[in-house]
Design a protein around this motif. Structure first.
Motif, PDB file in Angstrom:
ATOM      1  N   UNK A  85       0.860  -1.175   0.000  1.00  0.00           N
ATOM      2  CA  UNK A  85       0.000   0.000   0.000  1.00  0.00           C
ATOM      3  C   UNK A  85       0.902   1.233   0.000  1.00  0.00           C
ATOM      4  N   UNK A  86       0.846   1.997  -1.081  1.00  0.00           N
ATOM      5  CA  UNK A  86       1.594   3.239  -1.210  1.00  0.00           C
ATOM      6  C   UNK A  86       0.635   4.401  -0.969  1.00  0.00           C
ATOM      7  N   UNK A  87       1.023   5.358  -0.121  1.00  0.00           N
ATOM      8  CA  UNK A  87       0.131   6.490   0.115  1.00  0.00           C
ATOM      9  C   UNK A  87       0.276   7.489  -1.026  1.00  0.00           C
ATOM     10  N   UNK A  88      -0.752   8.320  -1.207  1.00  0.00           N
ATOM     11  CA  UNK A  88      -0.802   9.239  -2.344  1.00  0.00           C
ATOM     12  C   UNK A  88      -0.754  10.681  -1.855  1.00  0.00           C
ATOM     13  N   UNK A  89       0.260  11.408  -2.314  1.00  0.00           N
ATOM     14  CA  UNK A  89       0.307  12.840  -2.030  1.00  0.00           C
ATOM     15  C   UNK A  89       0.056  13.622  -3.313  1.00  0.00           C
ATOM     16  N   UNK A 120      10.516  -4.588  -3.105  1.00  0.00           N
ATOM     17  CA  UNK A 120      10.251  -4.548  -1.670  1.00  0.00           C
ATOM     18  C   UNK A 120      11.274  -5.418  -0.944  1.00  0.00           C
ATOM     19  N   UNK A 121      11.295  -5.313   0.377  1.00  0.00           N
ATOM     20  CA  UNK A 121      12.263  -6.073   1.168  1.00  0.00           C
ATOM     21  C   UNK A 121      11.731  -7.430   1.623  1.00  0.00           C
ATOM     22  N   UNK A 122      10.429  -7.487   1.902  1.00  0.00           N
ATOM     23  CA  UNK A 122       9.853  -8.721   2.456  1.00  0.00           C
ATOM     24  C   UNK A 122       8.865  -9.366   1.488  1.00  0.00           C
ATOM     25  N   UNK A 123       7.960  -8.563   0.917  1.00  0.00           N
ATOM     26  CA  UNK A 123       6.960  -9.109  -0.006  1.00  0.00           C
ATOM     27  C   UNK A 123       7.455  -8.962  -1.443  1.00  0.00           C
ATOM     28  N   UNK A 124       6.785  -9.646  -2.360  1.00  0.00           N
ATOM     29  CA  UNK A 124       7.222  -9.637  -3.762  1.00  0.00           C
ATOM     30  C   UNK A 124       6.724  -8.433  -4.568  1.00  0.00           C
ATOM     31  N   UNK A 125       5.522  -7.901  -4.327  1.00  0.00           N
ATOM     32  CA  UNK A 125       5.087  -6.739  -5.123  1.00  0.00           C
ATOM     33  C   UNK A 125       6.037  -5.552  -4.967  1.00  0.00           C
ATOM     34  N   UNK A 126       6.112  -4.749  -6.028  1.00  0.00           N
ATOM     35  CA  UNK A 126       6.988  -3.589  -6.029  1.00  0.00           C
ATOM     36  C   UNK A 126       6.383  -2.428  -5.236  1.00  0.00           C
ATOM     37  N   UNK A 127       7.265  -1.535  -4.806  1.00  0.00           N
ATOM     38  CA  UNK A 127       6.846  -0.286  -4.186  1.00  0.00           C
ATOM     39  C   UNK A 127       6.904   0.844  -5.215  1.00  0.00           C
ATOM     40  N   UNK A 128       6.182   1.945  -4.937  1.00  0.00           N
ATOM     41  CA  UNK A 128       6.214   3.138  -5.777  1.00  0.00           C
ATOM     42  C   UNK A 128       7.236   4.104  -5.185  1.00  0.00           C
TER      43      UNK A 128
END
Length: 292
Positions: A85-89, A120-128
């Motif tokens: 979950x990436x927050x949106x600014x 990511x460090x723990x999960x497989x999905x990428x971060x924004x």
């Protein structure tokens, strides 16, 4: 006072009333991976924090009203049990909005929105990368709320790692609400911004936007345009034709003057003025006029 029973409304009208009344809502910019390993990125405003010990977030992809099909995010969470979950600014709101376009399965919304994926460090999905806070999560439970189009699916997920951009922290190491500059969702095209108030973001096209990935490098690498500008440029369904560009230039004296200067920055600043007026088509015509 108008009094209405939900059963007497169409799904679209019921959605309109509820999303206008229950607002502002924070936005979960959810990154997932399909079983085939392909990334998916999509925003959801049915979202909030429900516990901090353990740290639990809940968001809800709804079934598509048109055919009761499931969103790719839900399918991926069911298959892999992981999500970021990436927050949106405000800095990424236009690109976030563009990513909500209903692209076919397998299309990478990171590329379409022009946002940057990072492992990511723990999960497989990428971060924004551009998101000021990124929350790696494991999915604990998925609860379907109904059987019809418009029914939600509660995805209950536990935060396993938090990434925070240091630039949004105050002198005490706390997240500064003005520095993080979060945006939230209301009804229709309306959003709110933590340090400004209400503003509008044009909804993505029903047809597919061309995406930031097809914008030429001379535009993407310009010092004039930011991510929100690129999001607006990517949210059109086709580029203007040479004939349309020619007519636009001939009928616009101010544009002729800008183009005759051969000052690239001046041309880009004028295009940015069009984008600030939410006129992406005119911006494109100006930017492409020197290329024909």
């Amino acid at each position: 006072m108008i009094s209405i029973e939900p059963k007497d409304l169409s799904p679209a009208k019921l959605q309109d009333y509820l999303q206008g009344a229950v607002a502002p809502r924070p936005i979960a910019f959810a990154s997932t991976l399909g079983k085939n390993g392909k990334p998916n990125l999509s925003p959801f405003s049915f979202f909030n924090l429900f516990s901090f010990n353990p740290p639990i977030l809940v968001f809800s992809p709804v079934q598509r009203v048109k055919d009761n099909s499931s969103k790719h995010t839900l399918i991926n969470c069911e298959a892999t049990r992981e999500v970021v979950i990436n927050v949106v600014n405000f800095d990424i709101v236009q690109q976030m909005s563009l990513s909500s376009t209903d692209y076919p399965e397998g299309i990478n919304e990171f590329l379409k929105s022009g946002l940057t994926q990072i492992p990511s460090d723990i999960v497989k999905p990428y971060r924004v990368v551009e998101s000021p806070v990124q929350l790696e999560c494991k999915v604990n439970e998925i609860i379907p709320l109904g059987n019809n189009g418009g029914a939600g699916n509660l995805i209950i997920c536990e935060v396993v790692k938090i990434h925070i951009n240091e630039n949004i922290l105050d002198e005490n190491g706390t997240i500064d609400p003005e520095k993080i500059d979060l945006v939230s969702r209301l009804g229709g095209d309306w959003y709110s911004r933590a340090k400004m108030g209400l503003f509008e973001v044009e909804k993505p096209l029903q047809t597919l936007g061309i995406g930031v990935d097809v914008i030429p490098d001379f535009i993407k690498k310009s010092e004039v345009f930011d991510g929100n500008d690129l999001g607006k440029l990517g949210n059109i369904n086709s580029l203007p034709t040479n004939e349309e560009i020619d007519i636009f230039v001939k009928q616009n004296f101010a544009v002729k003057g800008v183009l005759s200067s051969d000052d690239v920055k001046k041309i880009h600043l004028k295009a940015k003025d069009y984008l600030n007026e939410n006129d992406a088509i005119s911006a494109w015509k100006l930017l492409l006029a020197k290329e024909i």
